[in-house]
Design a protein around this motif. Structure first.
Motif, PDB file in Angstrom:
ATOM      1  N   GLN A  83      -0.784  97.072   4.241  1.00 15.10           N
ATOM      2  CA  GLN A  83      -0.199  96.895   5.562  1.00 15.10           C
ATOM      3  C   GLN A  83      -1.079  97.485   6.655  1.00 15.10           C
ATOM      4  N   PHE A 133      -0.850  83.932   6.113  1.00 14.41           N
ATOM      5  CA  PHE A 133      -0.258  85.201   6.536  1.00 14.41           C
ATOM      6  C   PHE A 133      -0.912  85.690   7.825  1.00 14.41           C
ATOM      7  N   ILE A 177       5.843  89.614   6.871  1.00 15.25           N
ATOM      8  CA  ILE A 177       5.795  89.991   5.455  1.00 15.25           C
ATOM      9  C   ILE A 177       7.146  89.788   4.794  1.00 15.25           C
ATOM     10  N   GLY A 222       5.562  97.074   6.216  1.00 17.38           N
ATOM     11  CA  GLY A 222       5.101  96.227   7.309  1.00 17.38           C
ATOM     12  C   GLY A 222       5.751  96.597   8.628  1.00 17.38           C
TER      13      GLY A 222
END
Length: 301
Positions: free
Chosen positions: A26, A89, A102, A250
């Motif tokens: 992250q 992503f 996420i 996240g």
């Protein structure tokens, strides 16, 4: 007495490794967003995958014991899935808060766990996840409506993650521990032309190389090394439940590193997705014959 004294560290060390792997991923994603102004999410994805592949290939050196029975076609499919997870992503976090992206991405492994089970109770986890997603995308007027294209990119990443798990289980039987470095190597070949088409010569600018190396290290090399240490040393259900906490990391990374704030309803949505993923993973792992998780079940960090 010696065994009893050593037992706690034998449990704690793998848990700490998994926790550190999630945190590193992250943090790496948060740093990657700082590359977007220079090369865009496509260029950042290309830099991360290519540099991460070089790191993993240098450490793993899979050519030293090349598998004799691994099929190349599934490996290519796995590499495409890895490229899709990371590229989509990054496109998602360009438009969405990190915690939201996420959480939506986790619908991929959650779907594999739920649809691969015959337990009626797993329908509860699917409903919980659906309610969490509704809180994420259907509410949040206090912080503004979420970008629909960003939601689409996050769901595309989720679909690629599901494909990664399904294909990876087959590939790992033929390539073993080499599957990580080989799949990320294939992913690099897939995504590099995309990054070059978007960013052009800026992709090779020396000024961004230190940050790109940091992103690759935090998002690829460090998480893989930590997860490979932890997975053989902990039960499958424990590993699965711990990795399900990643959307919470996240949210924290987005808050402290990117100053992204979610509404209370959106925080609740993330919590519901985490709870559903953890419960489904626990239930799925409980019915699995293997004592430890498959390497392909880990996130394609």
């Amino acid at each position: 007495m010696a065994r009893n004294a050593a037992w706690p560290m034998g449990v704690v060390a793998p848990l700490l490794a998994v926790t550190a792997a999630m945190a590193a991923f992250q943090v790496g994603a948060a740093f990657a967003k700082q590359l977007f102004p220079a090369v865009g999410p496509q260029g950042a994805a290309a830099l991360r995958i290519v540099l991460g592949a070089l790191m993993l290939l240098a450490v793993g050196r899979p050519w030293r014991a090349w598998p004799g029975r691994g099929s190349i076609v599934p490996l290519i499919g796995l590499g495409i899935s890895v490229a899709g997870v990371i590229l989509f992503f990054y496109l998602a976090i360009d438009r969405l808060p990190l915690g939201v992206a996420i959480a939506l991405q986790f619908l991929g492994p959650l779907s594999v766990a739920v649809f691969g089970s015959r337990r009626a109770s797993d329908l509860v986890w699917a409903a919980t996840a659906a309610a969490g997603v509704w809180l994420l995308v259907g509410v949040g007027r206090q912080t503004g409506a979420l970008d629909l294209l960003g939601i689409g990119w996050a769901l595309a990443a989720a679909a690629c993650w599901a494909g990664y798990i399904l294909v990876g289980r087959r590939v790992s039987q033929g390539y073993g521990v080499a599957v990580a470095s080989l799949s990320i190597g294939v992913a690099a070949l897939v995504v590099l032309p995309v990054g070059l088409a978007h960013a052009g010569p800026a992709l090779f600018a020396p000024a961004i190389l230190p940050l790109a190396l940091l992103v690759a290290l935090m998002s690829t090399a460090v998480p893989f090394a930590l997860e490979f240490f932890a997975m053989p040393r902990m039960p499958a259900r424990t590993f699965a439940v711990f990795t399900s906490l990643e959307p919470a990391f996240g949210v924290l990374s987005g808050l402290f590193l990117l100053h992204e704030r979610l509404s209370p309803a959106q925080v609740g949505g993330v919590a519901m997705v985490v709870a559903a993923a953890a419960a489904a993973a626990w239930s799925s792992a409980a019915g699995a014959p293997a004592a430890h998780p498959d390497l392909a079940d880990a996130a394609p960090n």
